[in-house]
Design a protein around this motif. Structure first.
Motif, PDB file in Angstrom:
ATOM      1  N   MET A   1       0.834  -1.201   0.000  1.00  0.00           N
ATOM      2  CA  MET A   1       0.000   0.000   0.000  1.00  0.00           C
ATOM      3  C   MET A   1       0.870   1.253   0.000  1.00  0.00           C
ATOM      4  O   MET A   1       0.604   2.216  -0.722  1.00  0.00           O
ATOM      5  N   TYR A   2       1.911   1.233   0.808  1.00  0.00           N
ATOM      6  CA  TYR A   2       2.816   2.381   0.893  1.00  0.00           C
ATOM      7  C   TYR A   2       3.546   2.593  -0.434  1.00  0.00           C
ATOM      8  O   TYR A   2       3.618   3.712  -0.945  1.00  0.00           O
ATOM      9  N   GLN A   3       4.074   1.508  -1.006  1.00  0.00           N
ATOM     10  CA  GLN A   3       4.816   1.609  -2.261  1.00  0.00           C
ATOM     11  C   GLN A   3       3.925   2.089  -3.409  1.00  0.00           C
ATOM     12  O   GLN A   3       4.372   2.827  -4.283  1.00  0.00           O
ATOM     13  N   LYS A   4       2.660   1.672  -3.380  1.00  0.00           N
ATOM     14  CA  LYS A   4       1.731   2.037  -4.456  1.00  0.00           C
ATOM     15  C   LYS A   4       0.987   3.338  -4.161  1.00  0.00           C
ATOM     16  O   LYS A   4       0.061   3.696  -4.875  1.00  0.00           O
ATOM     17  N   LYS A   5       1.398   4.014  -3.089  1.00  0.00           N
ATOM     18  CA  LYS A   5       0.813   5.305  -2.709  1.00  0.00           C
ATOM     19  C   LYS A   5      -0.700   5.204  -2.519  1.00  0.00           C
ATOM     20  O   LYS A   5      -1.472   5.991  -3.054  1.00  0.00           O
ATOM     21  N   ARG A   6      -1.094   4.220  -1.718  1.00  0.00           N
ATOM     22  CA  ARG A   6      -2.517   4.011  -1.443  1.00  0.00           C
ATOM     23  C   ARG A   6      -2.938   4.541  -0.077  1.00  0.00           C
ATOM     24  O   ARG A   6      -4.096   4.432   0.301  1.00  0.00           O
ATOM     25  N   CYS A   7      -1.992   5.102   0.695  1.00  0.00           N
ATOM     26  CA  CYS A   7      -2.340   5.626   2.010  1.00  0.00           C
ATOM     27  C   CYS A   7      -1.149   6.361   2.601  1.00  0.00           C
ATOM     28  O   CYS A   7      -0.045   6.311   2.059  1.00  0.00           O
ATOM     29  N   VAL A   8      -1.394   7.039   3.728  1.00  0.00           N
ATOM     30  CA  VAL A   8      -0.309   7.595   4.525  1.00  0.00           C
ATOM     31  C   VAL A   8      -0.146   6.704   5.745  1.00  0.00           C
ATOM     32  O   VAL A   8      -1.095   6.059   6.184  1.00  0.00           O
ATOM     33  N   PHE A   9       1.058   6.636   6.285  1.00  0.00           N
ATOM     34  CA  PHE A   9       1.283   5.835   7.479  1.00  0.00           C
ATOM     35  C   PHE A   9       1.467   6.734   8.677  1.00  0.00           C
ATOM     36  O   PHE A   9       2.076   7.796   8.595  1.00  0.00           O
ATOM     37  N   ILE A  10       0.919   6.293   9.795  1.00  0.00           N
ATOM     38  CA  ILE A  10       1.014   7.051  11.037  1.00  0.00           C
ATOM     39  C   ILE A  10       1.646   6.168  12.097  1.00  0.00           C
ATOM     40  O   ILE A  10       1.656   4.944  11.963  1.00  0.00           O
TER      41      ILE A  10
END
Length: 202
Positions: free
Chosen positions: A187-196
């Motif tokens: 998800m992070y690599q495919k820019k599907r969300c921000v991480f917190i």
């Protein structure tokens, strides 16, 4: 160690946290990247990994979280609900078509206004991973897709039976903490969300 704590909290939340509105509200109000522009939208992926009547509480957990995120302003179009959906009409249910979280029956969690996106045998590890990573067949309708972007907040809630670094799906298969971590990385690599940073249970 922080990753392990993150997976436990985000992946295998207990029913103790299921109705903690303050924690959920705090999650959606965060801006994960300091100094960055505001997030674009909020999404929720809610999974009841259990089935059968004796796991009624897990269905109630997922539906309770569903009601909570809707109350906080997330529309059904941004909620992916995966539910065995076999308790409300079970012959042993004294209140057909209803699911309650407490003996007082103050709130029918099932009610009339619920949208289940993945029902019954559709609740699988494969479908869950596909939802998170966006690896969908073109024929899958928009309502079953997580259409997030790099500025989206994505809240993932799972309830069911599990153990050290795994969660059972429908008494048929298991998902490991490593599978979930890999899906989050995709998800992070495919820019599907921000991480917190991981929320803390109190």
């Amino acid at each position: 160690m922080h990753l392990v704590a993150f997976l436990y909290v985000l992946g295998f939340l207990s029913s103790v946290w299921a109705f903690n509105t303050a924690a959920v509200n705090d999650f959606f109000e965060r801006n994960a990247v300091p100094g960055a522009s505001k997030h674009t939208n909020n999404w929720a992926v809610l999974v009841c990994a259990s089935r059968y009547w004796f796991n009624y509480r897990h269905m109630a957990n997922a539906l309770g979280m569903y009601r909570t995120v809707k109350r906080l302003g997330i529309p059904d179009s941004n909620i992916i609900l995966m539910l065995a959906d076999d308790a409300s009409c079970n012959l042993r249910n004294k209140f057909p078509g209803s699911v309650y979280a407490n003996p007082g029956r103050h709130l029918d969690l099932y009610g009339d206004n619920i949208e289940v996106d993945y029902r019954g045998y559709e609740v699988t590890v494969e479908n869950f991973i596909r939802v998170l990573t966006g690896r969908m067949d073109p024929s899958v309708p928009r309502s079953k897709r997580l259409l997030s972007d790099e500025r989206s907040n994505v809240f993932v809630y799972m309830t069911g039976h599990g153990g050290n670094e795994f969660l059972k799906f429908q008494d048929n298969e298991e998902i490991s903490a490593f599978d979930i971590a890999d899906a989050f990385e995709q998800m992070y690599q495919k820019k599907r969300c921000v991480f917190i940073p991981s929320p803390q249970l109190v």
